[in-house]
Design an enzyme around this catalytic site. Structure first.
Site, PDB file in Angstrom:
ATOM      1  CE1 TYR A  30      -2.998  -3.045   0.460  1.00 29.60           C
ATOM      2  CE2 TYR A  30      -3.495  -2.328   2.700  1.00 29.60           C
ATOM      3  CZ  TYR A  30      -3.692  -3.211   1.662  1.00 29.60           C
ATOM      4  OH  TYR A  30      -4.563  -4.250   1.820  1.00 29.60           O
ATOM      5  CG  HIS A  52      -0.904  -8.520   0.350  1.00 22.08           C
ATOM      6  ND1 HIS A  52      -0.549  -7.194   0.253  1.00 22.08           N
ATOM      7  CD2 HIS A  52      -2.249  -8.529   0.298  1.00 22.08           C
ATOM      8  CE1 HIS A  52      -1.633  -6.446   0.149  1.00 22.08           C
ATOM      9  NE2 HIS A  52      -2.679  -7.236   0.167  1.00 22.08           N
TER      10      HIS A  52
END
Length: 259
Positions: free
Chosen positions: A52, A108
């Site tokens: 992110y 992730h």
């Protein structure tokens, strides 16, 4: 300030609040204001990721909040492309967040679509070394989770997956529960029709909006939910959904919107 952090579910090394604040697509420059608004609204669980590119901003908000470290549950994630630099990645995350440990670190996505027990072993080693209290995965199938467990003997504490009433799949939910893996849902509103008559009817009965009903549904099931917004009013409104108590019948009606 109202504290919406409870209820929670147990994970290795502590308790994971069922209500979390997601930070996907929030820029590093905007993250301090958004995360500060969430902490002020009572969220005590913040979710970010190396991918992110906002860990510094998230860390600044946590530092500026004045909250004790143990009062904020912090999650970040290992990108699949960093499968060959596991240790360096968590150390970079801690440096950017300004923390000495994480509460939860997730893989992730399965690297190259594969479970990769060898990567999982290194993630578990980071927990053993005290860099994170709990470790888990994101976007893994039940079969991939089984592969990790069979190869290493260590069960992921959490599987963070795309989840909402529209995507409710009892086989997935039950499969994770049977394995002792907490289901954490992201993008709770994205796949949902907020105008759905069932959701509208239940929302009206509780004098709330349909987004709040979706948050309440997650909490009723003990699914962790991480709604995301940069709007302070919406951040507070989403949090209030965690205080809405649905009846068993209402939960069943919402379940029927899924598979």
């Amino acid at each position: 300030m109202t504290d919406y952090a409870e209820p929670s579910v147990p994970v290795t090394g502590g308790a994971m609040p069922l209500l979390g604040f997601g930070t996907w697509q929030i820029d590093d420059a905007d993250a301090p204001a958004a995360v500060s608004a969430a902490l002020e609204a009572g969220y005590r669980h913040i979710d970010t990721a190396t991918g992110y590119s906002n860990q510094r901003g998230v860390g600044k908000a946590i530092a500026d909040s004045g909250l004790a470290r143990d009062d904020v549950f912090v999650t970040t994630k290992l990108p699949p492309d960093n499968a060959d630099r596991v240790r360096e990645t968590i150390e970079e995350s801690l440096e950017q967040l300004g923390l000495d440990h994480l509460d939860l670190w997730l893989v992730h996505w399965p690297p190259n679509g594969e479970a990769r027990p060898d990567v999982w072993e290194q993630v578990v080693q980071a927990r053993t070394d005290g860099l994170t209290r709990a470790v888990g995965v994101s976007n893994y199938s039940l079969a991939q989770i089984d592969e990790l467990i069979q190869a290493t003997g260590v069960t992921p504490a959490v599987n963070q997956i795309k989840w909402s009433p529209a995507e409710f799949d009892r086989a997935v939910a039950d499969g994770l529960r049977e394995r002792g893996v907490v289901l954490e849902g992201y993008s709770p509103f994205k796949a949902s029709n907020l105008e759905d008559p069932t959701l509208v009817s239940i929302a009206q009965a509780h004098e709330v909006d349909t987004a709040q009903v979706i948050v309440a549904w997650h909490v009723a099931h003990e699914f962790v939910v991480i709604p995301k917004s940069s709007n302070p009013d919406r951040i507070r409104s989403n949090a209030a959904g965690a205080t809405v108590t649905l009846s068993d019948d209402e939960v069943t009606q919402i379940d029927a919107l899924g598979h």
